[in-house]
Design an enzyme around this catalytic site. Structure first.
Site, PDB file in Angstrom:
ATOM      1  N   GLY A 181       0.768  -1.226   0.000  1.00 52.56           N
ATOM      2  CA  GLY A 181       0.000   0.000   0.000  1.00 52.56           C
ATOM      3  C   GLY A 181       0.806   1.288   0.000  1.00 52.56           C
ATOM      4  O   GLY A 181       0.228   2.376   0.107  1.00 52.56           O
ATOM      5  N   GLY A 186       2.661   2.396  -2.515  1.00 52.61           N
ATOM      6  CA  GLY A 186       2.751   2.970  -3.848  1.00 52.61           C
ATOM      7  C   GLY A 186       3.851   2.395  -4.714  1.00 52.61           C
ATOM      8  O   GLY A 186       4.316   3.056  -5.655  1.00 52.61           O
ATOM      9  N   LYS A 187       4.268   1.154  -4.435  1.00 48.45           N
ATOM     10  CA  LYS A 187       5.322   0.531  -5.242  1.00 48.45           C
ATOM     11  C   LYS A 187       4.926   0.447  -6.709  1.00 48.45           C
ATOM     12  O   LYS A 187       5.710   0.777  -7.602  1.00 48.45           O
ATOM     13  CB  LYS A 187       5.624  -0.877  -4.726  1.00 48.45           C
ATOM     14  CG  LYS A 187       6.171  -0.952  -3.347  1.00 48.45           C
ATOM     15  CD  LYS A 187       6.552  -2.367  -2.970  1.00 48.45           C
ATOM     16  CE  LYS A 187       5.381  -3.322  -3.018  1.00 48.45           C
ATOM     17  NZ  LYS A 187       4.367  -3.047  -2.008  1.00 48.45           N
ATOM     18  N   THR A 188       3.698  -0.031  -6.941  1.00 48.03           N
ATOM     19  CA  THR A 188       3.250  -0.202  -8.326  1.00 48.03           C
ATOM     20  C   THR A 188       3.184   1.130  -9.048  1.00 48.03           C
ATOM     21  O   THR A 188       3.644   1.252 -10.193  1.00 48.03           O
ATOM     22  CB  THR A 188       1.873  -0.888  -8.353  1.00 48.03           C
ATOM     23  OG1 THR A 188       1.995  -2.208  -7.806  1.00 48.03           O
ATOM     24  CG2 THR A 188       1.344  -0.994  -9.768  1.00 48.03           C
ATOM     25  N   SER A 189       2.624   2.147  -8.414  1.00 48.82           N
ATOM     26  CA  SER A 189       2.521   3.468  -9.048  1.00 48.82           C
ATOM     27  C   SER A 189       3.899   4.004  -9.389  1.00 48.82           C
ATOM     28  O   SER A 189       4.126   4.518 -10.498  1.00 48.82           O
ATOM     29  CB  SER A 189       1.792   4.451  -8.120  1.00 48.82           C
ATOM     30  OG  SER A 189       0.458   4.039  -7.905  1.00 48.82           O
ATOM     31  N   ASP A 202       4.066  -9.671  -7.746  1.00 49.58           N
ATOM     32  CA  ASP A 202       3.076  -9.608  -6.672  1.00 49.58           C
ATOM     33  C   ASP A 202       1.925 -10.559  -6.970  1.00 49.58           C
ATOM     34  O   ASP A 202       1.306 -10.465  -8.027  1.00 49.58           O
ATOM     35  CB  ASP A 202       2.545  -8.180  -6.551  1.00 49.58           C
ATOM     36  CG  ASP A 202       1.746  -7.946  -5.275  1.00 49.58           C
ATOM     37  OD1 ASP A 202       1.220  -8.930  -4.718  1.00 49.58           O
ATOM     38  OD2 ASP A 202       1.651  -6.788  -4.850  1.00 49.58           O
ATOM     39  N   THR A 220      -7.419   1.349  -7.038  1.00 54.16           N
ATOM     40  CA  THR A 220      -6.711   0.073  -6.930  1.00 54.16           C
ATOM     41  C   THR A 220      -7.195  -0.773  -5.759  1.00 54.16           C
ATOM     42  O   THR A 220      -7.495  -1.961  -5.937  1.00 54.16           O
ATOM     43  CB  THR A 220      -5.190   0.302  -6.838  1.00 54.16           C
ATOM     44  OG1 THR A 220      -4.747   0.917  -8.050  1.00 54.16           O
ATOM     45  CG2 THR A 220      -4.454  -1.007  -6.641  1.00 54.16           C
TER      46      THR A 220
END
Length: 570
Positions: A22, A24-27, A49, A501
């Site tokens: 949560g 913000g790794k993906t962003s 993931d 998300t």
């Protein structure tokens, strides 16, 4: 602290984003991949993931073999789906023996390859291939990994050592790992993968955190674990940093102050690391255009003061519903970072106040339950100490073998050295804790979505695997899945945020639970700024964007949802 730009990372071939769920790794991984692609670079973005949401960001299906992104020239994205990877891997192992061995032998092989350890092995095989493949290294200027939540990432990095030790000492060629003859051949690939991760000239390990105490502590823990693995090439990025508020909005001042206090209390080793930041943005990271703007600028339309939200319940309403219905097992589930731990603690405290005998536990490898608060309230806690559980399980297996008259322990000791043994031991402990619902209410703070689903999906395969290794299946394991499927006994609460998300991921989770025959009713939407009625222009814009997702939850749950304002005390 300087602002994060791609100039800080563009020299490395491999970029590895990790951190607490949560944060913000993906962003950030997507924003970096798009920025590099926009410069004309060839970029491969890979998610390891189990609960990947790259398909939500790019609004197209993403395969585990590579998908060209239509709106970003030069960008290829891969979702390493661990379940599909395990299916493919299982078939690759079994296929050569079909038609050569009896069906009973084939069935036995498939059974041994049905546990979640096989899922981990298959996922790491794919991960290591991308990290060591010479053709990919030539084809792409950058290979970016959007990793699973921290506990998964560290475990995945540590597995090669465990496997190497297991393979080195293996004599009989069969164990709970199944007929994985390819492991020996892949030892060099695993070693090369870890070497590449530790090579600062090739790789940058980017620890992503929010300016929050729990997230920074998790980043510090991860950093230490990675250093012990020889991975020193680390960079800390603090995502979602607020600028100093320029008006008298009490909420904005409180949020800013909370962030600054967390940064001031940052663990010493983390504070000494090179640190960059990404400003808090008013818009959702749900489109390519918004992701592209993430590292550039913020812009928002002035929003009117927030209108009221109706039709929702409070957490007290939910707790009373659980108590009145006599539920004995309560799960809090959802994407990492949505506040499952806080909700689990609040439910446990609420049920205790209503007179219930409560047992609180977690299946999350990164345990953040407040043991002191639970003890003060008279709530029993069950902590799964993996090392103690593993040793107790090993001793139990040895005892049964001696009682059965076994004299050659070499095969048994080989089985006990395999990485799967810890999985079985921890799973059995989890089943034993849930069994205590016979005489008390068990509240379970689960791991992030992907890990929780692997745990639930493994109930039947572990049943078979434990029977294979022990000769029988403990009653706690046999009774687990029927209890989880009984709506009169169990309550599965999905926790989310009023953002795209987490809500989309929560919908997928609900569908997975339904397919597993597990009923699901209640949702909790955490950190709703709209309930705080901010006057600050920036926060009003963020609050306005929440209404779409709150309305979505209202429709999905048919009104069975709880809203919680930002800053609600634990």
């Amino acid at each position: 602290m300087k602002e994060y730009t791609i100039q800080k990372v563009e020299q490395q071939k491999y970029l590895f984003f990790t951190g607490k769920g949560g944060v913000g790794k993906t962003s950030l991984a997507c924003a970096t991949a798009i920025a590099l692609s926009d410069k004309g670079e060839k970029v491969l973005l890979i998610s390891t993931d189990p609960a990947s949401n790259l398909q939500d960001v790019f609004h197209q299906d993403i395969s585990q073999h590579g998908t060209q992104i239509k709106d970003v020239e030069g960008l290829t994205v891969v979702n390493l789906d661990p379940v599909k990877a395990a299916d493919e891997y299982r078939e690759s192992v079994v296929a050569p023996y079909r038609g050569l061995l009896p069906e009973s032998a084939i069935a036995n092989m498939e059974e041994q390859l049905s546990g979640s350890c096989t899922v981990e092995i298959a996922a790491f095989n794919q991960f290591s291939d991308f990290l060591t493949n010479a053709d990919d290294a030539c084809k792409y200027d950058h290979i970016i990994f959007d990793t699973a939540p921290t506990g998964h990432t560290l475990r995945m990095l540590q597995l090669p050592t465990a496997w190497s030790s297991f393979i080195k000492t293996s004599k009989h060629g069969a164990s709970c790992l199944g007929q994985l003859s390819g492991l020996e051949e892949r030892k060099g690939i695993y070693r090369q993968a870890v070497d590449n991760l530790a090579d600062g000239s090739k790789t940058k390990l980017i620890l992503v955190s929010r300016p929050q105490q729990a997230a920074l502590k998790e980043a510090d823990r991860s950093s230490c674990e990675l250093r012990r693995l020889g991975i020193e090439n680390q960079l800390l990025v603090v995502n979602g940093l607020m600028s100093s508020p320029d008006n008298n909005d009490v909420l904005a001042s409180e949020m800013y102050s909370t962030q600054q206090q967390a940064l001031s209390a940052m663990p010493t080793a983390l504070a000494e690391m090179e640190t960059l930041y990404v400003p808090l943005r008013s818009y959702d990271m749900d489109t390519v255009d918004n992701i592209r703007k993430m590292l550039r600028t913020d812009s928002f339309v002035e929003a009117s003061p927030s209108e009221g939200i109706d039709g929702y319940k409070t957490l007290d309403d939910l707790i009373l519903s659980i108590h009145d219905a006599g539920k004995r097992v309560v799960f809090t589930m959802g994407k990492g970072g949505v506040g499952k731990t806080t909700i689990a603690m609040q439910i446990a405290l609420g049920l205790k106040q209503l007179g219930d005998d409560v047992l609180l536990t977690t299946t999350d490898p990164a345990n953040h339950l407040n043991a002191h608060l639970a003890k003060q309230a008279g709530i029993e806690m069950a902590v799964i100490d993996e090392e103690k559980v593993l040793e107790a399980y090993k001793n139990e297996v040895r005892k049964k073998a001696r009682e059965a008259g076994v004299t050659d322990f070499s095969y048994i000791e080989e089985d006990l050295r395999s990485p799967c043994t810890q999985e079985i031991a921890v799973f059995r402990r989890f089943a034993e804790i849930v069994m205590q619902a016979d005489n008390k209410t068990v509240v379970i703070d689960t791991a992030p979505t992907g890990h929780a689903l692997l745990l639930l999906d493994s109930t039947q395969s572990y049943d078979r695997q434990i029977a294979h290794s022990e000769g029988d299946t403990p009653i706690a394991v046999r009774r687990l899945l029927p209890r989880l499927r009984d709506k009169d006994q169990s309550e599965f609460i999905i926790v989310t945020l009023p953002e795209p998300t987490p809500v989309l991921e929560a919908q997928r989770l609900r569908g997975d639970l339904e397919r597993a025959g597990i009923p699901q009713l209640w949702w909790v939407v955490n950190q709703c700024l709209i309930l705080n009625r901010p006057t600050d222009s920036f926060l009003r814009a963020k609050a306005k964007s929440e209404t779409k997702w709150i309305d979505e939850v209202k429709q999905i749950t048919n009104g069975h949802f709880v809203l919680r304002p930002w800053g609600k005390k634990q």
